[in-house]
Design a protein around this motif. Structure first.
Motif, mmCIF file in Angstrom:
data_model
loop_
_atom_site.group_PDB
_atom_site.id
_atom_site.type_symbol
_atom_site.label_atom_id
_atom_site.label_comp_id
_atom_site.label_asym_id
_atom_site.label_seq_id
_atom_site.Cartn_x
_atom_site.Cartn_y
_atom_site.Cartn_z
ATOM 1 N N PRO A 231 0.829 -1.209 0.000
ATOM 2 C CA PRO A 231 0.000 0.000 0.000
ATOM 3 C C PRO A 231 0.855 1.248 0.000
ATOM 4 C CG PRO A 231 0.118 -0.908 2.196
ATOM 5 C CD PRO A 231 0.859 -1.866 1.308
ATOM 6 N N PRO A 232 0.249 2.438 -0.183
ATOM 7 C CA PRO A 232 1.008 3.688 -0.091
ATOM 8 C C PRO A 232 1.786 3.762 1.219
ATOM 9 C CG PRO A 232 -1.200 4.112 -0.930
ATOM 10 C CD PRO A 232 -1.163 2.655 -0.536
ATOM 11 N N SER A 233 2.917 4.457 1.206
ATOM 12 C CA SER A 233 3.835 4.447 2.351
ATOM 13 C C SER A 233 3.228 5.031 3.616
ATOM 14 C CB SER A 233 5.110 5.223 1.996
ATOM 15 O OG SER A 233 4.801 6.569 1.663
ATOM 16 N N ASP A 234 2.187 5.848 3.494
ATOM 17 C CA ASP A 234 1.606 6.439 4.704
ATOM 18 C C ASP A 234 0.492 5.575 5.292
ATOM 19 O OD1 ASP A 234 -0.160 6.844 2.644
ATOM 20 O OD2 ASP A 234 -0.744 8.852 3.263
ATOM 21 N N VAL A 235 0.243 4.403 4.715
ATOM 22 C CA VAL A 235 -0.758 3.477 5.239
ATOM 23 C C VAL A 235 -0.055 2.481 6.162
ATOM 24 C CG1 VAL A 235 -2.428 1.680 4.668
ATOM 25 C CG2 VAL A 235 -2.251 3.720 3.229
ATOM 26 N N LEU A 242 -4.086 -10.805 14.645
ATOM 27 C CA LEU A 242 -5.184 -11.767 14.560
ATOM 28 C C LEU A 242 -6.197 -11.318 13.528
ATOM 29 C CD1 LEU A 242 -5.757 -12.629 18.333
ATOM 30 C CD2 LEU A 242 -4.667 -14.036 16.578
ATOM 31 N N GLU A 243 -6.383 -10.002 13.426
ATOM 32 C CA GLU A 243 -7.206 -9.413 12.378
ATOM 33 C C GLU A 243 -6.290 -8.560 11.493
ATOM 34 O OE1 GLU A 243 -11.512 -8.295 14.097
ATOM 35 O OE2 GLU A 243 -9.858 -7.332 15.155
ATOM 36 N N PRO A 244 -5.756 -9.108 10.413
ATOM 37 C CA PRO A 244 -4.897 -8.298 9.530
ATOM 38 C C PRO A 244 -5.641 -7.035 9.108
ATOM 39 C CG PRO A 244 -4.808 -10.596 8.902
ATOM 40 C CD PRO A 244 -5.906 -10.491 9.917
ATOM 41 N N CYS A 245 -4.986 -5.911 9.224
ATOM 42 C CA CYS A 245 -5.685 -4.663 8.934
ATOM 43 C C CYS A 245 -4.715 -3.581 8.483
ATOM 44 C CB CYS A 245 -6.471 -4.183 10.155
ATOM 45 S SG CYS A 245 -5.441 -3.721 11.563
ATOM 46 N N ALA A 246 -5.306 -2.456 8.071
ATOM 47 C CA ALA A 246 -4.534 -1.292 7.635
ATOM 48 C C ALA A 246 -5.211 -0.042 8.181
ATOM 49 C CB ALA A 246 -4.465 -1.233 6.113
ATOM 50 N N LEU A 247 -4.399 0.922 8.564
ATOM 51 C CA LEU A 247 -4.903 2.226 9.004
ATOM 52 C C LEU A 247 -4.632 3.208 7.874
ATOM 53 C CD1 LEU A 247 -6.129 3.737 11.501
ATOM 54 C CD2 LEU A 247 -3.794 4.477 11.992
ATOM 55 N N VAL A 248 -5.700 3.761 7.300
ATOM 56 C CA VAL A 248 -5.598 4.576 6.090
ATOM 57 C C VAL A 248 -5.793 6.047 6.434
ATOM 58 C CG1 VAL A 248 -6.471 4.914 3.756
ATOM 59 C CG2 VAL A 248 -6.594 2.648 4.815
ATOM 60 N N PRO A 249 -4.759 6.881 6.299
ATOM 61 C CA PRO A 249 -4.930 8.317 6.521
ATOM 62 C C PRO A 249 -5.727 8.961 5.389
ATOM 63 C CG PRO A 249 -2.610 7.653 6.697
ATOM 64 C CD PRO A 249 -3.357 6.524 6.055
ATOM 65 N N ASP A 250 -6.520 9.970 5.733
ATOM 66 C CA ASP A 250 -7.257 10.759 4.744
ATOM 67 C C ASP A 250 -7.931 9.861 3.708
ATOM 68 O OD1 ASP A 250 -8.226 12.996 3.401
ATOM 69 O OD2 ASP A 250 -6.420 13.222 2.188
ATOM 70 N N PRO A 251 -8.782 8.928 4.142
ATOM 71 C CA PRO A 251 -9.332 7.939 3.197
ATOM 72 C C PRO A 251 -10.270 8.524 2.147
ATOM 73 C CG PRO A 251 -10.386 7.755 5.333
ATOM 74 C CD PRO A 251 -9.252 8.713 5.514
ATOM 75 N N GLU A 252 -10.751 9.728 2.373
ATOM 76 C CA GLU A 252 -11.677 10.334 1.418
ATOM 77 C C GLU A 252 -10.983 11.333 0.493
ATOM 78 O OE1 GLU A 252 -14.957 11.912 3.589
ATOM 79 O OE2 GLU A 252 -15.345 10.045 4.655
ATOM 80 N N ARG A 258 -9.085 4.490 -4.910
ATOM 81 C CA ARG A 258 -8.588 3.761 -6.079
ATOM 82 C C ARG A 258 -7.148 3.303 -5.867
ATOM 83 N NH1 ARG A 258 -9.827 6.289 -11.831
ATOM 84 N NH2 ARG A 258 -11.883 5.785 -10.996
ATOM 85 N N SER A 259 -6.337 4.178 -5.284
ATOM 86 C CA SER A 259 -4.948 3.816 -5.004
ATOM 87 C C SER A 259 -4.887 2.640 -4.033
ATOM 88 C CB SER A 259 -4.203 5.018 -4.428
ATOM 89 O OG SER A 259 -2.910 4.663 -3.999
ATOM 90 N N LEU A 260 -5.742 2.668 -3.022
ATOM 91 C CA LEU A 260 -5.762 1.575 -2.045
ATOM 92 C C LEU A 260 -6.195 0.277 -2.708
ATOM 93 C CD1 LEU A 260 -5.409 0.919 0.971
ATOM 94 C CD2 LEU A 260 -7.863 1.341 1.246
ATOM 95 N N GLU A 261 -7.199 0.334 -3.565
ATOM 96 C CA GLU A 261 -7.668 -0.876 -4.253
ATOM 97 C C GLU A 261 -6.562 -1.487 -5.110
ATOM 98 O OE1 GLU A 261 -11.091 0.458 -6.383
ATOM 99 O OE2 GLU A 261 -12.477 0.017 -4.739
ATOM 100 N N ARG A 262 -5.815 -0.636 -5.828
ATOM 101 C CA ARG A 262 -4.728 -1.150 -6.671
ATOM 102 C C ARG A 262 -3.663 -1.845 -5.833
ATOM 103 N NH1 ARG A 262 -5.164 3.840 -9.568
ATOM 104 N NH2 ARG A 262 -3.399 4.606 -8.372
ATOM 105 N N SER A 263 -3.360 -1.268 -4.681
ATOM 106 C CA SER A 263 -2.277 -1.820 -3.858
ATOM 107 C C SER A 263 -2.681 -3.082 -3.115
ATOM 108 C CB SER A 263 -1.809 -0.764 -2.847
ATOM 109 O OG SER A 263 -2.809 -0.517 -1.868
#
Length: 411
Positions: A231-235, A242-252, A258-263
Motif C-alpha cells: 500500500p502507499p507508504s503512509d498506510v 489476529l485481524e490483519p488490517c490497515a490504518l488509512v490516513p485521509d481515506p476520502e 482507487r490507489s488503495l484498491e490497486r495496492s
C-alpha cells in the motif's frame, strides 16, 4: 608475456601480470581518484543533489583504498582477484571486501544507494585504461589480462558493498516494520483509554509516519494474493495481527480509494468509517460489523467494501430479533399462504412499493407481465386493506420486506 588465465585456490581468477606494472600505475592513483570524485559530483548535480563534504571525502577514501589494494595484488605477484563467496583472510584478498562491506553498510545507514561508488569505480577504471592504452610499453596480451582483472576486481568490491548495504537495509526495514506495528497497536487499542498525544507523536516519529487528522481502518482478508500487499507508504499495515488490517490516513482524499484498491489486489478489504485519529478503534469496530455481513453473503461487491455504502444493511442487521418481530407483525396477512406463494406475494409487494406503486415498473423488476402484478396487487389489497394506503404502514412494510430480502426469511 602471453596471458594465461587459470583458477586460483578459492576458484578465483588469477591473471598473469608483471609486478612492475603495479609500481608504474601507483603514481596515477591520486589523479584517477580525483577524476572519480569529480564524476560523482557531476552525476549528483545532474540529479539536483548536493553531496555533503563528509560524503565526498568518504567516497574519495574508499576509491583510493580500492586502487591501492588492486595495485598491491599486482605488485606482490599474486594477481589474485576474489570472486564473491571466497573466504576472507586477515592478509589476503578478503581484507578489501571487509572495507567495502563497511562502506556499503554506512551508505545504507545514511539512506543512500551505492550509485556514488559505482560511478567512482567506473570512472577510475576508465582513467587507468586510457592512460595505459596510450603507453607503448604494455602489449596487447597484458592489456587484456589487466582489463579482465579490473572487471573481476570491480565485481568483487561491488558485491561486498552490496552485501553490507543489504544487511543494514534489511535490518532497517524490519525494525521500521516493528515500529509501525507497535504504533498501529497503540492507535487501535480498545482499552477505553485514549493514548496520550505525546506518546503517539513519539511513536509516529520513530515509525516515519506523519500523524493525520482523520483515518479509517480496513480489515484485510487474503483471497488469491501470491505476495503481500504494497500500500502507499503512509498506510500502516500489519498482516500478522489476529485481524490483519490497515490504518488509512485521509481515506476520502482524491484518488485515495482507487490507489488503495490497486495496492491491495488479491486481498478483500472492508473499510470502516472515517473518524478522527483518536477514534480509530471505533472505525475498526464498524469495519468488523461490515466484514461479518460480507462473510455471511449479505453484502458483496468488487474492490474495497466501504462502511458508508452499506448503512441500510448495517442498520437492518443490527437487531435481527427486533426486525424479525416487526416482520411477523407487519406481514401477518401472508402467514396463511404456502411458502412459494408467500415468497411471490412478498416480492411483488416490495417491487410495487419500490416502484412508486407503478405496476409496469414493478413488472420489469420482477420480469413478469404487468397484468400478473395487477392481479397479485388486488389480492394484496384484500389482505392488507387500508394499510396499503397509509404512508406509515407502507414505510414499515418496505422496511421489513427489504430486511427479508437481505437477511432471508425472518418470520
Amino acid at each position: 608475456m602471453s596471458y594465461r588465465p587459470r583458477e586460483g585456490a578459492h576458484g578465483a581468477l588469477v591473471a598473469d601480470l608483471p609486478p612492475a606494472l603495479g609500481s608504474r600505475l601507483r603514481p596515477l592513483v591520486p589523479h584517477l581518484t580525483e577524476e572519480a570524485v569529480e564524476a560523482v559530483r557531476r552525476r549528483a548535480e545532474a540529479h539536483s543533489q548536493t553531496l555533503e563534504p563528509a560524503h565526498v571525502e568518504s567516497v574519495r577514501t574508499v576509491i583510493g583504498a580500492a586502487a591501492h589494494a588492486f595495485l598491491d595484488r599486482i605488485e606482490d605477484g599474486s594477481g589474485t582477484v576474489r570472486r564473491a563467496g571466497a573466504e576472507d583472510t586477515p592478509e589476503g584478498p578478503g581484507a578489501i571486501g571487509r572495507t567495502f562491506r563497511a562502506f556499503g553498510a554506512g551508505e545504507a545507514r545514511q539512506g543512500r544507494s551505492l550509485e556514488c561508488l559505482h560511478t567512482g569505480m567506473r570512472t577510475s577504471a576508465a582513467v587507468a585504461w586510457r592512460r595505459l592504452a596510450g603507453a607503448h610499453s604494455i602489449d596487447r596480451d597484458q592489456m587484456a589480462a589487466l582489463g579482465e582483472a579490473l572487471f573481476a576486481f570491480q565485481e568483487e568490491i561491488s558485491t561486498a558493498a552490496a552485501e553490507g548495504h543489504a544487511q543494514v537495509r534489511g535490518a532497517g526495514v524490519e525494525a521500521l516494520r516493528r515500529r509501525r506495528s507497535r504504533l498501529l497497536d497503540v492507535l487501535l487499542a480498545e482499552s477505553g483509554t485514549e493514548p496520550e498525544a505525546r506518546t503517539v507523536s513519539s511513536l509516529a516519529r520513530a515509525a516515519r509516519w506523519r500523524v493525520p487528522e482523520r483515518v479509517a481502518v480496513a480489515l484485510l482478508h487474503q483471497e488469491d494474493a501470491s505476495a503481500p500487499p504494497v500500500p502507499p507508504s503512509d498506510v500502516l499495515v500489519d498482516l500478522d495481527r489476529l485481524e490483519p488490517c490497515a490504518l488509512v490516513p485521509d481515506p476520502e482524499g482524491p484518488g485515495r480509494l482507487r490507489s488503495l484498491e490497486r495496492s491491495l489486489r488479491g486481498y478483500r478489504a472492508v473499510l470502516g468509517p472515517t473518524v478522527p485519529l483518536d477514534e480509530a478503534p471505533a472505525s475498526l469496530a464498524r469495519a468488523r460489523e461490515l466484514a461479518e455481513l460480507a462473510r455471511c453473503g449479505v453484502v458483496s461487491g468488487p474492490g474495497v467494501l466501504r462502511w458508508s455504502d452499506h448503512l441500510p444493511e448495517l442498520l437492518l442487521s443490527r437487531d435481527t430479533a427486533l426486525v424479525a418481530e416487526l416482520t411477523r407483525s407487519r406481514l401477518a396477512p401472508l402467514a396463511g399462504m404456502r411458502e412459494p406463494q408467500r415468497e411471490r406475494m412478498a416480492d411483488t409487494l416490495l417491487a410495487w412499493l419500490e416502484s412508486g406503486f407503478n405496476a409496469n415498473e414493478a413488472a420489469e423488476r420482477l420480469r413478469i407481465h404487468p397484468q400478473t402484478v395487477r392481479y397479485r396487487m388486488r389480492q394484496l389489497e384484500e389482505l392488507f386493506g387500508s394499510r396499503l394506503r397509509e404512508p406509515g404502514a407502507r414505510f414499515e412494510l418496505e422496511l421489513v420486506l427489504r430486511a427479508r430480502r437481505l437477511l432471508g426469511p425472518l418470520e
